[in-house]
Design an enzyme around this catalytic site. Structure first.
Site, short mmCIF file in Angstrom:
data_model
loop_
_atom_site.label_atom_id
_atom_site.label_comp_id
_atom_site.label_asym_id
_atom_site.label_seq_id
_atom_site.Cartn_x
_atom_site.Cartn_y
_atom_site.Cartn_z
N TYR A 55 122.06 79.54 38.48
CA TYR A 55 121.99 79.58 37.01
C TYR A 55 120.57 79.26 36.51
CZ TYR A 55 126.92 80.51 36.97
OH TYR A 55 128.12 81.12 37.16
N ASN A 94 128.94 87.39 26.86
CA ASN A 94 127.66 87.23 27.55
C ASN A 94 127.16 85.79 27.43
OD1 ASN A 94 127.92 89.92 27.95
ND2 ASN A 94 126.44 90.53 26.38
N HIS A 111 132.40 82.76 26.77
CA HIS A 111 132.27 82.44 28.20
C HIS A 111 131.13 81.46 28.47
CE1 HIS A 111 134.57 86.31 29.62
NE2 HIS A 111 135.35 85.39 29.10
N CYS A 119 128.50 67.70 30.97
CA CYS A 119 128.65 66.61 31.94
C CYS A 119 130.12 66.47 32.32
CB CYS A 119 128.13 65.31 31.34
SG CYS A 119 128.41 63.89 32.42
N CYS A 138 122.83 62.80 33.22
CA CYS A 138 123.39 63.07 31.89
C CYS A 138 122.64 62.22 30.87
CB CYS A 138 124.87 62.72 31.87
SG CYS A 138 125.60 62.86 30.23
N CYS A 141 125.67 59.59 29.48
CA CYS A 141 126.27 58.53 30.32
C CYS A 141 125.39 58.16 31.50
CB CYS A 141 127.66 58.95 30.79
SG CYS A 141 127.65 60.28 32.01
N GLY A 178 130.36 97.59 25.13
CA GLY A 178 129.75 97.28 26.42
C GLY A 178 130.54 96.34 27.30
N THR A 179 131.85 96.49 27.31
CA THR A 179 132.66 95.64 28.20
C THR A 179 133.66 96.50 28.96
OG1 THR A 179 134.17 93.76 28.35
CG2 THR A 179 134.13 94.94 26.25
N LEU A 205 129.59 102.83 27.71
CA LEU A 205 128.99 103.90 28.50
C LEU A 205 130.06 104.80 29.11
CD1 LEU A 205 126.09 104.66 29.22
CD2 LEU A 205 126.31 103.28 31.30
P1 OAD Z 1 131.20 94.42 33.19
O1 OAD Z 1 130.05 94.47 34.12
O2 OAD Z 1 132.56 94.26 33.74
O3 OAD Z 1 131.25 95.74 32.32
C1 OAD Z 1 130.12 96.23 31.65
C2 OAD Z 1 130.51 97.47 30.90
O4 OAD Z 1 129.37 97.89 30.19
C3 OAD Z 1 130.97 98.64 31.79
O5 OAD Z 1 132.15 99.20 31.25
C4 OAD Z 1 129.82 99.62 31.70
O6 OAD Z 1 130.23 100.98 31.73
C5 OAD Z 1 129.25 99.30 30.35
N1 OAD Z 1 127.82 99.59 30.20
C6 OAD Z 1 126.84 99.56 31.13
N2 OAD Z 1 125.67 99.88 30.60
C7 OAD Z 1 125.89 100.13 29.29
C8 OAD Z 1 125.07 100.54 28.20
N3 OAD Z 1 123.76 100.72 28.32
N4 OAD Z 1 125.65 100.69 26.99
C9 OAD Z 1 126.98 100.50 26.83
N5 OAD Z 1 127.80 100.13 27.82
C10 OAD Z 1 127.26 99.94 29.03
O7 OAD Z 1 130.87 93.27 32.13
P2 OAD Z 1 131.85 92.52 31.11
O8 OAD Z 1 132.91 93.43 30.63
O9 OAD Z 1 130.99 91.83 30.11
O10 OAD Z 1 132.84 86.49 32.85
O11 OAD Z 1 132.49 91.44 32.06
C11 OAD Z 1 133.39 90.53 31.50
C12 OAD Z 1 133.28 89.20 32.17
O12 OAD Z 1 133.39 89.39 33.59
C13 OAD Z 1 131.93 88.53 32.04
O13 OAD Z 1 131.77 87.84 30.83
C14 OAD Z 1 131.95 87.56 33.18
C15 OAD Z 1 132.56 88.44 34.26
O14 OAD Z 1 133.39 87.79 35.11
C16 OAD Z 1 132.48 85.24 33.14
O15 OAD Z 1 131.41 84.95 33.61
C17 OAD Z 1 133.52 84.22 32.80
#
Ligand code: OAD
Length: 236
Positions: A55, A94, A111, A119, A138, A141, A178-179, A205
């Protein structure tokens, strides 16, 4: 613009054009680590030094990226809606800070946030700019080895769920950007919003896992699609 209340959900795809890798583009590996190693409480317990290092690198990488036109367009929309007295909520999965740096303020990091630590000893949560390690104490504490990234790992409850649910139940429009729709509860927001009468739109996408639940899906890069969509809804 006849919409009075919008909830927007963003995922890794909105930051892709800024240069942050999406999750599911990488064979189940995050920067060459298994998800279980770096994104679970068990992984942290087994090897906290590795998790801190992972991280730290992601936090440091934020200095090398900037918001793209999609982040900025959402901030423009927020300002326009708030000036009209309308409701706007941006929920992001994100952990980067590109929405804030793009100007968004009505923002919930469901998230967690790379720029925050917490902590395990006293539940302190606070801003984190520099690196952390197992030697970080921390500030409240003074315990050692209890500081961890303020990231919601697999098996943990996302933040702000009550507030998000209430907003989903009262919005006119829900937009997912974008998810992949692979991770719940975020993947289920479209169904909640729809069940309470909202219109639903997906900008991605490629079709997400939950595409069939949306009234409309527009496919393309967020950096192009989002500004065009915002321009269209802000037109008088
Ligand atoms: P993903 O990597 O699962 O999905 C990303 C999405 O963005 C995909 O559907 C791609 O097709 C799309 N994509 C890629 N490039 C793009 C662009 N330029 N414009 C538009 N879309 C685009 O990511 P998340 O859905 O954010 O959780 O993942 C969800 C969660 O899974 C994250 O928050 C993380 C992970 O586990 C935790 O860390 C708790």
């Amino acid at each position: 613009m006849s919409i009075k209340s919008i909830v927007i959900l963003t995922g890794a795809g909105i930051s892709a054009e800024s240069g942050i890798q999406t999750f599911r583009a990488s064979d189940g590996l995050w920067e060459n680590h298994r998800i279980e190693e770096v994104a679970t409480p068990e992984g942290f317990a087994a090897n906290p030094a590795l998790v801190h290092k992972f991280y730290n690198a992601r936090r440091q990488s934020l200095t090398r990226v900037t918001p793209n036109p999609a982040h900025i367009a959402l901030a423009t929309l927020e300002t326009a809606m708030q000036n009209r007295g309308d409701d706007f909520l941006l929920v992001t999965q994100n952990v980067d800070d590109l929405h804030e740096r793009g100007g968004s303020r009505a923002l919930l990091h469901m998230h967690g946030d790379l720029k925050s630590s917490k902590c395990l000893g006293c539940d302190w949560v606070g801003p984190q700019t520099g690196d952390t390690s197992i030697d970080t104490r921390c500030t409240r504490c003074d315990s050692r080895a209890t500081i961890r990234p303020d990231i919601v790992w697999f098996g943990e409850m996302p933040y702000f769920m009550d507030k998000i649910e209430r907003a989903l139940q009262s919005c006119d429009l829900f937009v997912s950007i974008g998810t992949s729709g692979a991770v719940y509860p975020a993947a289920g927001f479209v169904q909640t919003a729809k069940a309470y009468g909202a219109k639903t739109l997906e900008l991605n996408l490629e079709p997400s896992a939950g595409s069939l639940h949306f009234d409309e899906t527009r496919l393309g890069p967020a950096g192009t699609l989002v500004p065009a969509w915002v321009d269209a809804i802000l037109k008088p």
